[in-house]
Design a protein around this motif. Structure first.
Motif, PDB file in Angstrom:
ATOM      1  N   GLN A  49      40.943  45.780  30.948  1.00 47.42           N
ATOM      2  CA  GLN A  49      40.528  47.068  30.410  1.00 47.42           C
ATOM      3  C   GLN A  49      41.721  47.861  29.900  1.00 47.42           C
ATOM      4  O   GLN A  49      41.586  48.727  29.031  1.00 47.42           O
ATOM      5  CB  GLN A  49      39.785  47.864  31.494  1.00 47.42           C
ATOM      6  N   PRO A 107      32.847  42.993  33.007  1.00 43.26           N
ATOM      7  CA  PRO A 107      34.240  42.631  32.691  1.00 43.26           C
ATOM      8  C   PRO A 107      34.486  42.623  31.185  1.00 43.26           C
ATOM      9  O   PRO A 107      33.608  42.227  30.410  1.00 43.26           O
ATOM     10  CB  PRO A 107      34.375  41.217  33.282  1.00 43.26           C
ATOM     11  N   ASP A 153      39.269  46.508  35.659  1.00 42.20           N
ATOM     12  CA  ASP A 153      38.011  46.103  35.021  1.00 42.20           C
ATOM     13  C   ASP A 153      36.826  46.513  35.894  1.00 42.20           C
ATOM     14  O   ASP A 153      36.925  46.576  37.127  1.00 42.20           O
ATOM     15  CB  ASP A 153      37.976  44.581  34.830  1.00 42.20           C
TER      16      ASP A 153
END
Length: 647
Positions: A232, A261, A256
């Motif tokens: 992320q 995900p 994440d």
């Protein structure tokens, strides 16, 4: 312990000045007005310039049913009981803002002022203890030891990726604030003033290869972040930053979401948004490649990296076909990206389910060199009599030519220069005359013999022999002999774009400093001790001779048949700083021991040659001071040779 801001040595907490270099540990000089201000004060007491040390703080607070924003209130507006880290006002309405939530914690971000900026933090000591314990045991995973030592769990991702510094920010300190609902506190470098990559791509006209370079860095980093579930971090636009040298780095790490995900497709969609907002035509090959990623048609990291590198190679070969006749072009023109992250852990770069090439694998597949081009050339020289000599026999010369043109073809920089340092032979008659005469002779020679092509070895040799002959002829006409014959050492450097030639006679030296190679001494002293070492004598025995430091070569005392200058040529592949100096500066291993303090920081664009030169000469006088001191600094900033985007 107090860490000296100048030489980085450790000092007791009650020290007023550094025990190593005598730098003040209580006051700092304002960069604007020069006024001395206590290091604990954030602003100059005279002109108001901000001088404080800010850290980015990440707070991880456990989730609870009665959690409110008030639970983040710290006593007396400090993060710690020792009142070192003061919560700093931000431009946001709230002091801390939520940046992410996990199943167990809420993550907040803010800034703090370090009220004791020279005091060493405790985390590096704990991490070193873990490393020592791991060496003594069969354990390979440091996580358990980190937990036992009380290091907060939210610092683990940064510690796991510590070999990726500076791309991944390094944790400065971390602890758990038990008085604030067991909130974990993580201190990171403050990079909020760095520019974001999206801002550059969208709002500035960039070179195609430069864009591909950044995209490839993100893809290369994806595997490492995926292994610890922090991909992320690459999907938050404001997190993708560039320092003043356009070096890529993350602001922080974002975890994440377990239920969603991140995917490579999302990364492609983010890139596609940048190109769309930047007005780039969708028919370009790069745009087409990004579209395939955004549509999920290309979802393998290894395949995407190879396609990006192939695209870069194709672009480079097309744009530079006419100019690279004699240059071998790498099949993967972005191999230099792998070198930006050289210490990836193998287990973080590879997918356990498939064999994928790592950054190191890709770098080793090709030995060709990506063509480089000059971005900037700066130089500065200084000479000082020293503290024990009555007159100065050193002399230096500099001649820089820099031509910058801006057109629809981009920014074109043409630069070249001639740099010389001579040390008139100490104890000889008119040493200062010899050094000045040698400099002027060589400057005149290259003004006549360097019109177009870069001088070759024979041309450089002719110039040096001409300087020697002029000095020798003066000695002969004056019927000088023995110690009465004037002479001088010589170091010479020629620069043309990214080509460098270095030549020397005597014991004056040339060093170069770069991020990847560190410090290199480019010259070998022409003296009896070094000659003995080259003949196989142990260095300790070679320099035990009473004549070990006697010169074996110098300009002036002998005719040309005794002069054999060393000449070498270098093609630069990264930003490089050169130091030409007389032995008054480099004696007693001054450069070898202190280059990281005085010279390495100059590779940053924000560092001033002028201020560093003054500090270097002052330090050389206190460290040596027995001889004249001369230094010439030459900084070359370069980048991969790219052409304007051709969409």
């Amino acid at each position: 312990m107090l860490v000296c801001p100048q030489c980085h040595s450790e000092n007791p907490n009650n020290s007023q000045v550094c025990q190593q270099c005598q730098t003040s540990l209580t006051h700092q000089s304002c960069p604007q007005c020069g006024h001395q201000t206590p290091v604990s004060e954030p602003h100059c007491s005279k002109c108001g310039t901000f001088m404080g040390k800010l850290w980015q703080v990440i707070l991880a607070q456990p989730m609870s049913s009665d959690q409110t924003e008030k639970s983040l209130t710290f006593d007396n507006n400090y993060l710690d009981l020792g009142q070192r880290y003061q919560i700093w006002p931000s431009q946001e309405t709230e002091t801390f803002k939520v940046i992410a939530t996990t199943s167990t914690h809420t993550l907040y971000q803010g800034q703090v002022l370090d009220c004791q900026p020279l005091e060493q933090s405790t985390l590096p000591t704990l991490v070193n203890q873990v490393s020592d314990l791991l060496k003594e045991s069969e354990e390979e995973d440091p996580t358990l030891l980190w937990e036992q030592m009380g290091i907060p769990a939210h610092a683990f991702p940064y510690l796991t990726l510590k070999d990726l510094t500076p791309v991944v920010p390094e944790v400065y300190d971390a602890w758990t604030a038990w008085t604030v609902n067991e909130t974990e506190v993580i201190l990171l470098p403050d990079r909020t003033h760095w520019q974001t990559i999206p801002d550059l791509v969208i709002h500035q006209s960039l070179l195609t290869l430069q864009i591909i370079y950044w995209l490839n860095q993100m893809v290369t980093l994806w595997n490492s972040l995926s292994a610890i579930n922090y991909c992320q971090s690459l999907l938050v636009e404001e997190n993708l930053r560039l320092d003043e040298d356009q070096t890529f780095g993350l602001l922080k790490l974002y975890p994440d979401r377990p239920d969603a995900p991140p995917s490579l497709q999302q990364l492609g969609q983010l890139w596609q948004t940048w190109l769309t907002q930047g007005g780039y035509p969708c028919e370009s090959k790069l745009a087409s490649l990004i579209q395939r990623v955004a549509e999920g048609k290309l979802n393998q990291v290894a395949e995407l990296r190879l396609e990006l590198q192939d695209l870069a190679a194709e672009q480079q070969m097309t744009d530079d076909q006419e100019n690279l006749t004699n240059t071998q072009v790498s099949p993967s023109s972005l191999d230099f990206v792998a070198e930006e992250l050289p210490e990836f852990q193998e287990e973080l770069l590879s997918d356990p389910l498939e064999e994928t090439p790592t950054a190191t694998d890709i770098a080793n597949e090709s030995t060709a060199v990506l063509p480089m081009e000059l971005v900037n050339l700066t130089a500065l020289g200084c000479t000082d009599r020293g503290r024990q000599r009555h007159h100065n026999e050193d002399y230096f010369g500099m001649n820089s030519e820099l031509n910058i043109r801006q057109s629809n073809q981009g920014r074109i920089v043409n630069g070249r220069g001639l740099y010389l340092v001579c040390d008139g032979m100490g104890g000889h008659a008119a040493g200062e005359v010899a050094s000045k005469m040698a400099i002027e002779t060589l400057e005149n020679f290259f003004a006549q013999h360097w019109q177009d092509d870069f001088p070759d070895q024979e041309t450089i040799l002719q110039g040096i022999l001409l300087a020697n002959k002029k000095l020798y002829d003066v000695n002969q006409s004056n019927a000088s002999s023995g110690s009465g014959r004037m002479g001088t050492t010589l170091v010479l450097m020629l620069v043309d774009q990214t080509k460098v030639a270095v030549a020397h006679v005597g014991d004056s030296r040339v060093y170069c400093i770069s991020r990847k190679k560190g410090l290199e001494q480019l010259t070998i002293d022409h003296e009896v001790g070094q000659r003995a070492i080259q003949q196989g004598i142990e260095p300790k025995l070679a320099y035990a001779r009473p004549d070990a430091y006697q010169l074996t070569q110098a300009l002036g005392p002998h005719d040309n048949k005794y002069i054999q200058p060393d000449i070498r040529f270098i093609d630069l592949a990264e930003d490089t700083l050169f130091l030409l100096c007389s032995d008054g500066l480099c004696d007693n291993d001054l450069v070898e021991d202190y280059w990281e303090t005085y010279l390495l920081p100059l590779l940053k664009s924000t560092q001033s040659l002028d201020k560093t030169m003054r500090k270097l000469i002052e330090f050389a006088n206190s460290y040596n001071g027995h001889d004249n001191i001369t230094a010439v600094l030459v900084k070359l900033k370069i980048r991969p040779k790219v052409n304007p985007k051709d969409w």
